[in-house]
Design a protein around this motif. Structure first.
Motif: not given
Length: 184
Positions: A129-131, A133-137
């Motif tokens: 989930k964090v990965s 999110m980082l890819e989207r951000v």
């Protein structure tokens, strides 16, 4: 200091922080993926070992129970004339029963260990989930940074500590050279 110059300083500081964050995002994603992979490998190995140990424990339990029953039947047999042989058989039966109980406890323990490995699934879900999110951000942050003025005097991003991925870990030759340069 005027409001405009304060706003300019704030934007410059914000831009510098954003530049640092954007520069660190790929490395952070890579480290999260590495931790996820290593955790998954470790959990898989533990689960495989526990399953094998459970099979062994079950086999010992079954054999112990069978031996205990056979020895109890033999000890109760009227064909044995010596009292000492009966006492010995009862001791063997008690030992076999104890071994079977031990194996049952071990099997239960292995089940608990296996059930406790569900953390890997949960941690893997969180890391994924964090990965994501980082890819989207990352792309919008890069776009935002391109629209901001270049910060004055760029600062090198701080190296992340902790898990070293194999391609970034020190090699033995590097360590040897460092120690040699220090006189060791």
């Amino acid at each position: 200091m005027s409001d405009a110059s304060i706003q300019t300083l704030i934007r410059a500081d914000a831009a510098q922080i954003l530049h640092n964050v954007v520069d660190e995002l790929p490395d952070a994603r890579e480290r999260l993926a590495y931790v996820r992979s290593m955790t998954e490998q470790a959990a898989t190995k533990v689960l495989n070992l526990v399953e094998a140990a459970q099979e062994d424990a079950e086999a010992v339990r079954k054999k112990g129970r069978e031996l205990s029953d056979a020895l109890n039947r033999l000890a109760l047999s009227t064909n044995i004339s010596q009292e000492r042989a009966r006492a010995l058989m009862k001791l063997c039966a008690a030992y076999a029963a104890d071994a079977a109980s031990f194996a049952a406890r071990e099997k239960s323990l292995h089940t608990e260990i296996m059930m406790s490995q569900d953390f890997q699934d949960l941690s893997g879900q969180v890391i994924n989930k964090v990965s994501r999110m980082l890819e989207r951000v990352e792309p919008p942050l890069k776009d935002l940074l391109q629209s901001l003025p270049e910060p004055a005097g760029t600062v090198e991003p701080e190296e992340l500590g902790g898990v070293q991925t194999p391609d970034k870990a020190l090699k033995q030759d590097d360590v040897d050279d460092l120690l040699a340069s220090l006189g060791f």
